[in-house]
Motif scaffolding. Structure first.
Motif, PDB file in Angstrom:
ATOM      1  N   CYS A 186      42.073  36.570   0.336  1.00 31.08           N
ATOM      2  CA  CYS A 186      42.495  37.709  -0.549  1.00 31.08           C
ATOM      3  C   CYS A 186      41.228  38.409  -0.624  1.00 31.08           C
ATOM      4  N   ILE A 187      41.126  39.597  -0.407  1.00 34.32           N
ATOM      5  CA  ILE A 187      39.922  40.419  -0.152  1.00 34.32           C
ATOM      6  C   ILE A 187      39.762  40.826  -1.805  1.00 34.32           C
ATOM      7  N   VAL A 188      38.603  40.483  -2.214  1.00 32.99           N
ATOM      8  CA  VAL A 188      38.508  40.734  -3.567  1.00 32.99           C
ATOM      9  C   VAL A 188      37.611  42.019  -3.969  1.00 32.99           C
ATOM     10  N   GLY A 189      37.972  43.106  -4.540  1.00 33.12           N
ATOM     11  CA  GLY A 189      37.277  44.401  -4.515  1.00 33.12           C
ATOM     12  C   GLY A 189      38.304  45.075  -5.110  1.00 33.12           C
ATOM     13  N   GLU A 190      38.361  46.465  -4.589  1.00 37.69           N
ATOM     14  CA  GLU A 190      38.889  47.673  -5.012  1.00 37.69           C
ATOM     15  C   GLU A 190      40.175  48.007  -4.183  1.00 37.69           C
ATOM     16  N   GLU A 191      41.031  48.225  -4.793  1.00 35.19           N
ATOM     17  CA  GLU A 191      42.399  48.734  -3.889  1.00 35.19           C
ATOM     18  C   GLU A 191      42.536  50.067  -3.809  1.00 35.19           C
ATOM     19  N   VAL A 192      42.807  50.649  -2.584  1.00 39.60           N
ATOM     20  CA  VAL A 192      42.943  52.116  -2.324  1.00 39.60           C
ATOM     21  C   VAL A 192      43.894  52.298  -1.469  1.00 39.60           C
ATOM     22  N   GLU A 239      30.999  59.707  -1.052  1.00 40.13           N
ATOM     23  CA  GLU A 239      31.719  60.885  -0.111  1.00 40.13           C
ATOM     24  C   GLU A 239      31.517  60.103   1.191  1.00 40.13           C
ATOM     25  N   ALA A 240      30.645  59.329   1.596  1.00 41.20           N
ATOM     26  CA  ALA A 240      30.642  58.696   2.807  1.00 41.20           C
ATOM     27  C   ALA A 240      31.610  57.568   2.986  1.00 41.20           C
ATOM     28  N   GLU A 241      31.854  57.033   1.755  1.00 42.35           N
ATOM     29  CA  GLU A 241      32.642  55.831   1.858  1.00 42.35           C
ATOM     30  C   GLU A 241      34.145  56.528   1.930  1.00 42.35           C
ATOM     31  N   GLU A 242      34.613  57.289   1.364  1.00 43.38           N
ATOM     32  CA  GLU A 242      35.892  58.118   1.422  1.00 43.38           C
ATOM     33  C   GLU A 242      35.974  58.528   2.768  1.00 43.38           C
ATOM     34  N   THR A 243      35.248  59.331   3.309  1.00 43.19           N
ATOM     35  CA  THR A 243      35.513  59.553   4.769  1.00 43.19           C
ATOM     36  C   THR A 243      35.444  58.662   5.665  1.00 43.19           C
ATOM     37  N   ASN A 244      34.638  57.585   5.655  1.00 40.76           N
ATOM     38  CA  ASN A 244      34.810  56.366   6.423  1.00 40.76           C
ATOM     39  C   ASN A 244      36.378  55.819   6.225  1.00 40.76           C
ATOM     40  N   ALA A 264      48.504  54.190   4.280  1.00 45.28           N
ATOM     41  CA  ALA A 264      48.033  52.880   4.370  1.00 45.28           C
ATOM     42  C   ALA A 264      47.362  52.384   3.215  1.00 45.28           C
ATOM     43  N   ASP A 265      47.670  51.040   2.939  1.00 39.27           N
ATOM     44  CA  ASP A 265      47.015  50.204   1.909  1.00 39.27           C
ATOM     45  C   ASP A 265      45.670  49.686   2.222  1.00 39.27           C
ATOM     46  N   ILE A 266      44.791  49.522   1.760  1.00 37.67           N
ATOM     47  CA  ILE A 266      43.384  49.025   1.999  1.00 37.67           C
ATOM     48  C   ILE A 266      42.818  48.392   0.871  1.00 37.67           C
ATOM     49  N   MET A 267      41.986  47.407   1.116  1.00 40.79           N
ATOM     50  CA  MET A 267      41.051  46.492   0.069  1.00 40.79           C
ATOM     51  C   MET A 267      39.593  47.114   0.459  1.00 40.79           C
ATOM     52  N   ILE A 268      38.760  47.397  -0.467  1.00 39.37           N
ATOM     53  CA  ILE A 268      37.521  47.677  -0.288  1.00 39.37           C
ATOM     54  C   ILE A 268      36.674  46.134  -0.823  1.00 39.37           C
ATOM     55  N   ARG A 269      36.006  45.368   0.056  1.00 37.60           N
ATOM     56  CA  ARG A 269      35.511  44.163  -0.410  1.00 37.60           C
ATOM     57  C   ARG A 269      34.200  44.344  -1.262  1.00 37.60           C
ATOM     58  N   ALA A 270      34.317  43.919  -2.573  1.00 39.34           N
ATOM     59  CA  ALA A 270      33.245  44.381  -3.438  1.00 39.34           C
ATOM     60  C   ALA A 270      31.762  43.750  -2.930  1.00 39.34           C
ATOM     61  N   ARG A 271      31.700  42.934  -2.140  1.00 35.98           N
ATOM     62  CA  ARG A 271      30.214  42.245  -1.750  1.00 35.98           C
ATOM     63  C   ARG A 271      29.641  43.288  -0.904  1.00 35.98           C
ATOM     64  N   ASP A 272      30.401  43.688  -0.091  1.00 35.59           N
ATOM     65  CA  ASP A 272      29.591  44.481   1.051  1.00 35.59           C
ATOM     66  C   ASP A 272      30.131  46.038   1.312  1.00 35.59           C
ATOM     67  N   ARG A 273      31.141  46.398   0.339  1.00 39.32           N
ATOM     68  CA  ARG A 273      31.994  47.682   0.751  1.00 39.32           C
ATOM     69  C   ARG A 273      32.839  47.593   2.103  1.00 39.32           C
ATOM     70  N   GLN A 274      33.103  46.591   2.471  1.00 39.11           N
ATOM     71  CA  GLN A 274      33.846  46.853   3.837  1.00 39.11           C
ATOM     72  C   GLN A 274      35.332  46.827   3.563  1.00 39.11           C
ATOM     73  N   PRO A 275      35.915  47.844   4.232  1.00 34.59           N
ATOM     74  CA  PRO A 275      37.310  48.111   3.897  1.00 34.59           C
ATOM     75  C   PRO A 275      38.180  47.431   5.000  1.00 34.59           C
ATOM     76  N   PHE A 276      39.319  46.859   4.472  1.00 36.36           N
ATOM     77  CA  PHE A 276      40.146  45.927   5.025  1.00 36.36           C
ATOM     78  C   PHE A 276      41.545  46.846   5.208  1.00 36.36           C
ATOM     79  N   LEU A 277      42.217  46.892   6.345  1.00 34.74           N
ATOM     80  CA  LEU A 277      43.424  47.480   6.364  1.00 34.74           C
ATOM     81  C   LEU A 277      44.546  46.298   5.988  1.00 34.74           C
ATOM     82  N   LEU A 278      45.422  46.634   5.131  1.00 34.97           N
ATOM     83  CA  LEU A 278      46.627  45.704   4.787  1.00 34.97           C
ATOM     84  C   LEU A 278      47.796  46.001   5.436  1.00 34.97           C
ATOM     85  N   GLU A 279      48.353  47.179   5.358  1.00 32.40           N
ATOM     86  CA  GLU A 279      49.773  47.685   6.037  1.00 32.40           C
ATOM     87  C   GLU A 279      49.716  49.017   6.055  1.00 32.40           C
TER      88      GLU A 279
END
Length: 324
Positions: A186-192, A239-244, A264-279
Motif C-alpha cells: 500500500c503506497i501511503v500518500g496522495e491519490e491522483v 507544477e514540476a510534479e504535475e508535469t512529471n 491512469a490512477d496513481i499514488m504519490i508516496r508521501a515520504r519522497d513524492r515518488q508516483p506509482f502507477l496503479l492501473e
C-alpha cells in the motif's frame, strides 16, 4: 486550453451507445451511457441506446449502426471481448483496440509491461485460486497491503489490509471476482488520476486531479454516490510534479498501446513524492461523478464536446479497406 475540433455530425452516421452489459459495473455503465447518449443527441447525433446484455450484437449490423460509443465498464465491455466482436462486425468503436483493452483490464499483465518499460509500480504478489496461502505476505510486502482481483474495476473486491488477521478474508473476497488475486504494498500518500486523449505520438494528457476521499477510502460509494469526496482540479501539486505525472501517464498509455482515451490512477508516496502507477482504465466512467469530464472541463472541453470528440475518433484495429 484544449484545441477545439470541427466535427461533421452528419458524417458520424447512426451511432450505438453501448451501455449496461453483464459485468459487476452494470449500474455505473448505465449512468455513463445515459449521460453520453443525452450529450450526443443534444448535438444532433443520430445516437441510440444499446444494451448488449439484452440484445444480440448482430442487431448492430442488421440495424445499420455505423459506429459505437463504448460506455461499458468491466468484463465483456472493457476487456477486449466487445472490441473483438466489433472488429468482426466491422463497426468502428471508441477507445482502445482488442489487445490494449485486454491487457489494461488485467492488472497483472499491465504491471508486467510497465515494469519491463522501467515505469514505477508497487511491489506485489499474485495468488491463484487453489494456491491462496497468505502467511508470508506481511513479511514479504509489509503492512498495510492492498488486495484486489486481477480483472475487475470500480473497487469491487478491493480491501486495505492493516493486520495479518485480515488477509485471509481479503483474499477470499477478491477471489470471488477473479481466479487471480493481486496483493501489493500500500503506497501511503496522495491519490491522483490523469486522463489521456489521442493515440501514439499525438497522445496528450489532461490536467491531474487530486482525490481526497473521507478517511482516504476511495471505495465504490465514494466514487459514484457520495458528495463527500473532493476532486481538486487544478490539483494544487507543484507544477514540476504535475508535469512529471502527466509525462509518466502518457508513457504508460503508450506502452499499453492505448488509443482514443484512457485514465491512469496513481499514488504519490508521501515520504519522497515518488508516483506509482496503479492501473489504466480504457473505458473510463462518464457519470456526474466521473473524473475525465472534470479534467476536460478544466481545459475548456465540455462534457458534450468530449463525447463528440471521442466518437469522431472511433476506429478499428483492422482498416476497413482490408475488411472488404
Amino acid at each position: 486550453m484544449m484545441e477545439q475540433m470541427a466535427i461533421d455530425v452528419g458524417a458520424l452516421g447512426k451511432v450505438a451507445v453501448l451501455m449496461g452489459g453483464s459485468s459487476a459495473e452494470r449500474p455505473v455503465s448505465l449512468m455513463s451511457g445515459q449521460g453520453v447518449l443525452e450529450a450526443l443527441c443534444g448535438q444532433g447525433v443520430d445516437a441510440h441506446a444499446f444494451d448488449p446484455s439484452e440484445r444480440d450484437l448482430s442487431d448492430l449490423k442488421r440495424e445499420g449502426f455505423e459506429r459505437c460509443f463504448i460506455a461499458l465498464h468491466g468484463r465483456h465491455g472493457e476487456d477486449g471481448t466487445m472490441q473483438g466482436a466489433l472488429e468482426m462486425l466491422g463497426i468502428p468503436y471508441t477507445g482502445s483496440g482488442v489487445m490494449a483493452s485486454a491487457i489494461a483490464m488485467d492488472k497483472v499483465m499491465t504491471k508486467r509491461l510497465w515494469q519491463s518499460a522501467g515505469l514505477p509500480v508497487p511491489r506485489g504478489v499474485v495468488l491463484h485460486r487453489g494456491a491462496l496461502a497468505v502467511d508470508h505476505l506481511p513479511d514479504e510486502l509489509g503492512l498495510p497491503l492492498i488486495v484486489k482481483p486481477a480483472r475487475e474495476g470500480s473497487s469491487f473486491g478491493v480491501t486495505r489490509v492493516t493486520e495479518p488477521g485480515q488477509l485471509a478474508a481479503a483474499v477470499a473476497l477478491a477471489a470471488q471476482y477473479d481466479s487471480a488475486v493481486v496483493c501489493e504494498e500500500c503506497i501511503v500518500g496522495e491519490e491522483v488520476t490523469c486522463a489521456v486523449l489521442g493515440e501514439g505520438a499525438a497522445a496528450r494528457s489532461l490536467p491531474v486531479i487530486r482525490i481526497q476521499a473521507p478517511g482516504g477510502n476511495y471505495d465504490f460509494e465514494h466514487k459514484y454516490h457520495s458528495d463527500d469526496t473532493r476532486y481538486l482540479c487544478p490539483s494544487g501539486l507543484p507544477e514540476a510534479e504535475e508535469t512529471n505525472i502527466q509525462h509518466l501517464v502518457v508513457q504508460a498509455y503508450r506502452v499499453l498501446g492505448c488509443r482514443g482515451w484512457g485514465r491512469a490512477d496513481i499514488m504519490i508516496r508521501a515520504r519522497d513524492r515518488q508516483p506509482f502507477l496503479l492501473e489504466m482504465n480504457t473505458s473510463p466512467g462518464m457519470t456526474s461523478h466521473s473524473l475525465v469530464p472534470k479534467s476536460a472541463q478544466a481545459v475548456g472541453l465540455s462534457y458534450e464536446a468530449l463525447c463528440l470528440r471521442l466518437l469522431a475518433a472511433a476506429t478499428l484495429d483492422t482498416p476497413p479497406r482490408l475488411l472488404a
